[in-house]
Design a protein around this motif. Sequence first.
Motif, PDB file in Angstrom:
ATOM      1  N   THR A  56      37.897  -1.840   9.404  1.00  0.00           N
ATOM      2  CA  THR A  56      39.289  -1.630   9.781  1.00  0.00           C
ATOM      3  C   THR A  56      40.215  -1.621   8.570  1.00  0.00           C
ATOM      4  N   GLY A  57      39.714  -1.973   7.394  1.00  0.00           N
ATOM      5  CA  GLY A  57      40.545  -2.123   6.215  1.00  0.00           C
ATOM      6  C   GLY A  57      40.239  -1.107   5.139  1.00  0.00           C
ATOM      7  N   GLY A  58      39.922  -1.610   3.931  1.00  0.00           N
ATOM      8  CA  GLY A  58      39.711  -0.733   2.789  1.00  0.00           C
ATOM      9  C   GLY A  58      38.519   0.186   2.923  1.00  0.00           C
ATOM     10  N   LEU A  59      37.443  -0.301   3.516  1.00  0.00           N
ATOM     11  CA  LEU A  59      36.266   0.559   3.669  1.00  0.00           C
ATOM     12  C   LEU A  59      36.525   1.664   4.683  1.00  0.00           C
ATOM     13  N   LYS A  60      37.326   1.371   5.702  1.00  0.00           N
ATOM     14  CA  LYS A  60      37.706   2.423   6.649  1.00  0.00           C
ATOM     15  C   LYS A  60      38.505   3.503   5.936  1.00  0.00           C
ATOM     16  N   ARG A  61      39.422   3.087   5.071  1.00  0.00           N
ATOM     17  CA  ARG A  61      40.196   4.063   4.317  1.00  0.00           C
ATOM     18  C   ARG A  61      39.284   4.943   3.472  1.00  0.00           C
ATOM     19  N   LEU A  62      38.326   4.339   2.770  1.00  0.00           N
ATOM     20  CA  LEU A  62      37.449   5.111   1.897  1.00  0.00           C
ATOM     21  C   LEU A  62      36.569   6.078   2.684  1.00  0.00           C
ATOM     22  N   MET A  63      36.271   5.751   3.934  1.00  0.00           N
ATOM     23  CA  MET A  63      35.483   6.680   4.763  1.00  0.00           C
ATOM     24  C   MET A  63      36.294   7.901   5.168  1.00  0.00           C
ATOM     25  N   GLN A  64      37.582   7.897   4.865  1.00  0.00           N
ATOM     26  CA  GLN A  64      38.425   9.062   5.123  1.00  0.00           C
ATOM     27  C   GLN A  64      38.531   9.958   3.887  1.00  0.00           C
ATOM     28  N   GLY A  65      37.650   9.718   2.932  1.00  0.00           N
ATOM     29  CA  GLY A  65      37.578  10.554   1.745  1.00  0.00           C
ATOM     30  C   GLY A  65      36.256  11.304   1.709  1.00  0.00           C
ATOM     31  N   ALA A  66      35.652  11.393   0.538  1.00  0.00           N
ATOM     32  CA  ALA A  66      34.346  12.030   0.365  1.00  0.00           C
ATOM     33  C   ALA A  66      33.282  10.937   0.428  1.00  0.00           C
ATOM     34  N   MET A 500      43.486  13.909   0.483  1.00  0.00           N
ATOM     35  CA  MET A 500      42.285  14.732   0.408  1.00  0.00           C
ATOM     36  C   MET A 500      41.686  14.940   1.800  1.00  0.00           C
ATOM     37  N   ARG A 501      41.037  16.063   1.981  1.00  0.00           N
ATOM     38  CA  ARG A 501      40.376  16.356   3.254  1.00  0.00           C
ATOM     39  C   ARG A 501      39.032  15.621   3.282  1.00  0.00           C
ATOM     40  N   PRO A 502      38.781  14.817   4.299  1.00  0.00           N
ATOM     41  CA  PRO A 502      37.535  14.036   4.313  1.00  0.00           C
ATOM     42  C   PRO A 502      36.308  14.883   4.630  1.00  0.00           C
ATOM     43  N   PHE A 503      35.186  14.476   4.081  1.00  0.00           N
ATOM     44  CA  PHE A 503      33.904  15.070   4.456  1.00  0.00           C
ATOM     45  C   PHE A 503      32.798  14.077   4.132  1.00  0.00           C
ATOM     46  N   GLU A 504      31.647  14.295   4.754  1.00  0.00           N
ATOM     47  CA  GLU A 504      30.475  13.464   4.480  1.00  0.00           C
ATOM     48  C   GLU A 504      29.315  14.355   4.090  1.00  0.00           C
TER      49      GLU A 504
END
Length: 549
Positions: A56-66, A500-504
């Motif tokens: 719910t915090g910082g790791l959630k934010r990073l999952m909205q990146g690459a 940035m547009r997120p992708f995995e």
Amino acid sequence: MFKKVLAALIFTTSMPVLAQQTAKPVAAAPAPRLIVAIAVDQFSADLFSEYRPYYTGGLKRLMQGAVFPKGYQSHAATETCPGHSTILTGSRPSRTGIIANSWFDLKADRADKVIYCAEDEKQPGTSNNNYVVSPIHLRVPTLGDRMKAANPATRVVSVAGKDRAAVMMGGAKADHVWWMGSKGFVSYAGVPVPPLVEQVNAAYMQRIAQGNPAFELPEQCVAKDFPVSIGKDKTVGTGRFERAPGMAGGFRISPELDAMTLAFAAAAIKSMALGQQGQTDVIAIGLSATDYIGHSYGTEGTESCIQVDRLDRELGAFFDRLDSDGIDYAVVLTADHGGHDLPERHQLNAMPEEQRVDPALAPKALNRSVAASTGINGKTLIHGDGPAGDLYFDLSLTPAERAKVETATLALLRAHRQVEVVFTKAQIAATPSPSGPPESWSLLQEARASFDPERSGDLLLLLKPRVMPIATAFSGFVATHGSPWDMDRRVPILFWRKGMRPFEQPLGVETADILPTLAALIDLPVPKDEIDGRCLDLIAGEGDSCAGK
């Protein structure tokens, strides 16, 4: 916790900085003003993926990146120092020279002959356990080193829970390199302590004096709340990190360490105005608590579960702080290696084949066996620091004795049920540096990625998977890493920047790819023949952040 620690610090005092010089012209596509490189020690890809639904915090934010969930510390020696040496150099340990946390130099002019990766062993009176911290063993420049060479106005800061994390990510030219000591953050010998660090350390001592109540157990951790016996009267698996006032011992092995490290990093960014000048600055942050907790309690109990939850929260508070200061920053988060849970819990959870290493593979026991087999007595024949990894033949052996010892050692090890393979130095040296997807490499190629002809051993011993290289668990050391298997090689690699547009991308990439990827964002030229990694395109769909770089 981050906000409480941060509130205890005064940001009007500053750390000394270099005199500012005229920055380079801003490119048409603006570079981020601050690069934040975060290494979470022992944050395996498995651990990252296990808790993804709960961030719910910082790791959630990073999952909205690459998101690269299948990143690799691609080499065989998956230890802390080699792993950190790859993250901001673009190079594997075979190029960085950091082949392990420690290695043997049998020609060294000191009794123990063991060289720590982040020491200067030439300093008088030093030993492997009493050393002067130094970056001299790192043979290649870091991102910060390259940025300062291109623009001396660049500020480079590295803070971490461990000295080797701070040193290997900071490099040789960092303005500030700080790591947690017994009484707070410390730096290289002779470096003056700025007022800010004094304040951070005062906040640390205040935290110690206050103690720490037990952390609440998050819902996702409830099922993990059962004791696992690891020996007489010793269990793990149900801890909450409660710490009595005045007791410093538990601070390092708890989420408190990462909260303090992030608070220090935020204070350094604020006081030095990082990311708020004309040039791009960089801060490297080594978060060490996940590793200390993994070693002390394993990776699958309440302790590790609480740690990941707190890590997510503390990172969220840290990023919120950067947002509130209006900094244009880009983040990369990864790990120096993975980790493996203790065999006793695996055995309870459907993996009865999990086991601890046979004590007969420890160097002292191996010496006795080889001496009995060869009839060469009265001297140490083989040097090593554990039941896996590099082994070194003693220099006092005659050529004939050495041949006998090598033959006997190879026979003993290759016949052992827990040994996967033993490579000779000649075998590894004759192997080309690996290329292609890291998930497809052979064990020999992984070994080559960790090999240095001056520092590596005469033999490399690799255990079978699901063999824990700790013969007997004891307090503070029940589980570990260091194997060539995916549980230890696989780590997440996450890039994020606002907008940035997120992708995995689920295919394998290497931590050595991080430097060229970040360098492309700031238009920093890096000759391809000087690194092992490649630039990763962070633009989803059309466009290429690596184009022409």
